[in-house]
Write an enzyme that holds these catalytic residues in place. Structure first.
Site, PDB file in Angstrom:
ATOM      1  N   ASP A 166      -6.048   2.302  10.164  1.00  0.00           N
ATOM      2  CA  ASP A 166      -7.459   2.069  10.457  1.00  0.00           C
ATOM      3  C   ASP A 166      -7.576   1.757  11.939  1.00  0.00           C
ATOM      4  O   ASP A 166      -7.720   2.649  12.769  1.00  0.00           O
ATOM      5  CB  ASP A 166      -7.956   0.940   9.548  1.00  0.00           C
ATOM      6  CG  ASP A 166      -9.434   0.643   9.730  1.00  0.00           C
ATOM      7  OD1 ASP A 166     -10.084   1.298  10.554  1.00  0.00           O
ATOM      8  OD2 ASP A 166      -9.933  -0.267   9.046  1.00  0.00           O
TER       9      ASP A 166
ATOM     10  N   GLY B 273       0.787  -1.231   0.000  1.00  0.00           N
ATOM     11  CA  GLY B 273       0.000   0.000   0.000  1.00  0.00           C
ATOM     12  C   GLY B 273       0.818   1.279   0.000  1.00  0.00           C
ATOM     13  O   GLY B 273       0.403   2.284  -0.559  1.00  0.00           O
TER      14      GLY B 273
ATOM     15  N   ASP C 145       0.332   3.713   4.232  1.00  0.00           N
ATOM     16  CA  ASP C 145      -0.738   4.196   3.367  1.00  0.00           C
ATOM     17  C   ASP C 145      -1.901   4.706   4.213  1.00  0.00           C
ATOM     18  O   ASP C 145      -2.393   5.807   4.037  1.00  0.00           O
ATOM     19  CB  ASP C 145      -1.209   3.089   2.403  1.00  0.00           C
ATOM     20  CG  ASP C 145      -1.481   1.750   3.087  1.00  0.00           C
ATOM     21  OD1 ASP C 145      -1.292   1.636   4.328  1.00  0.00           O
ATOM     22  OD2 ASP C 145      -1.884   0.806   2.394  1.00  0.00           O
TER      23      ASP C 145
HETATM   24  P1  IMP Z   1      -5.112  -1.518  10.553  1.00  0.00           P
HETATM   25  O1  IMP Z   1      -4.223  -2.582  11.131  1.00  0.00           O
HETATM   26  O2  IMP Z   1      -6.555  -1.758  10.885  1.00  0.00           O
HETATM   27  O3  IMP Z   1      -4.664  -0.113  10.928  1.00  0.00           O
HETATM   28  O4  IMP Z   1      -5.062  -1.646   8.959  1.00  0.00           O
HETATM   29  C1  IMP Z   1      -3.891  -1.472   8.282  1.00  0.00           C
HETATM   30  C2  IMP Z   1      -3.930  -1.947   6.847  1.00  0.00           C
HETATM   31  O5  IMP Z   1      -5.233  -2.363   6.415  1.00  0.00           O
HETATM   32  C3  IMP Z   1      -3.542  -0.830   5.901  1.00  0.00           C
HETATM   33  O6  IMP Z   1      -2.153  -0.714   5.769  1.00  0.00           O
HETATM   34  C4  IMP Z   1      -4.252  -1.240   4.622  1.00  0.00           C
HETATM   35  O7  IMP Z   1      -3.460  -2.153   3.907  1.00  0.00           O
HETATM   36  C5  IMP Z   1      -5.501  -1.933   5.106  1.00  0.00           C
HETATM   37  N1  IMP Z   1      -6.644  -1.002   5.116  1.00  0.00           N
HETATM   38  C6  IMP Z   1      -7.233  -0.399   6.175  1.00  0.00           C
HETATM   39  N2  IMP Z   1      -8.255   0.378   5.803  1.00  0.00           N
HETATM   40  C7  IMP Z   1      -8.341   0.276   4.452  1.00  0.00           C
HETATM   41  C8  IMP Z   1      -9.214   0.871   3.452  1.00  0.00           C
HETATM   42  O8  IMP Z   1     -10.124   1.669   3.730  1.00  0.00           O
HETATM   43  N3  IMP Z   1      -8.956   0.516   2.157  1.00  0.00           N
HETATM   44  C9  IMP Z   1      -7.972  -0.343   1.794  1.00  0.00           C
HETATM   45  N4  IMP Z   1      -7.141  -0.916   2.694  1.00  0.00           N
HETATM   46  C10 IMP Z   1      -7.318  -0.614   4.001  1.00  0.00           C
END
Ligand code: IMP
Length: 183
Positions: free
Chosen positions: A107, A48, A104
């Site tokens: 979340d 990403g 990138d």
């Molecule tokens: P986290 O661990 O929930 O913070 O998610 C991290 C990873 O999930 C990011 O580096 C993205 O690869 C993927 N991700 C989270 N939200 C999105 C989104 O809205 N679209 C696409 N990929 C996402």
């Protein structure tokens, strides 16, 4: 690819390529200033962060280095699994280096909090985070994010490196994926 090429798959365009480029320039200038006299090593998370790393480094005026990690993330779904595995580690030693992790999107922050404790154990001189996009939950994370491109709503977005099932990474703009695409 532009948002216009896949408009029926998007419910909204959040940021255009021009708006993204302008914000990248501002963040690059801030990093140049903050790290004056110290050479930064940027650590990107594949796949990403490819677009943001490439644009951010080219917008900088100082020397900067890059290395990459690959970790497991969402697979083809739209919900965080909470499972983080290192699929590819760095080639560079971090000891004594000024490191900025380039992401990138943040979340839930699950991926990042795992990564940060892993990287901190390698004794860098400093360790900060830059993310292009940040969702509301990220603010509740215990890790501090020094550089944020844009705060975005809690929706599944695609483009500028972010994919759904491997697609849309090459879209220049950032858009909200229409529910009919993944329903
Ligand atoms: P986290 O661990 O929930 O913070 O998610 C991290 C990873 O999930 C990011 O580096 C993205 O690869 C993927 N991700 C989270 N939200 C999105 C989104 O809205 N679209 C696409 N990929 C996402």
């Amino acid at each position: 690819m532009d948002a216009a090429d896949v408009m029926s798959d998007l419910s909204e365009v959040l940021y255009t390529a021009d708006e993204i480029a302008e914000r990248i320039s501002e963040v690059a200038a801030q990093i140049d200033e903050d790290y004056e006299g110290r050479e930064v090593l940027m650590v990107g998370v594949l796949n990403g962060a490819v677009m943001v790393m490439s644009d951010l480094q080219r917008a900088m005026t100082s020397h900067v280095q890059m290395d990459w990690m690959a970790v497991s993330s969402y697979g083809s779904g739209t919900q965080s699994s909470g499972v983080v595995r290192i699929l590819k580690d760095l080639n560079t030693e971090l000891e004594g280096r000024h490191v900025i992790v380039v992401e990138d999107i943040i979340d839930t922050g699950l991926t990042l909090s795992y990564l940060m404790s892993n990287l901190a154990s390698r004794r860098p001189a400093s360790l900060e985070i830059m993310t292009m996009f940040s969702k509301p939950e990220a603010a509740e994370m215990d890790v501090e994010v020094k550089y944020v491109g844009f705060e975005i709503p809690n929706q599944f977005v695609v483009g500028y490196g972010l994919d759904y099932a491997g697609r849309y990474r090459n879209m220049r703009d950032l858009g909200i994926l229409a529910p009919h695409v993944y329903a």
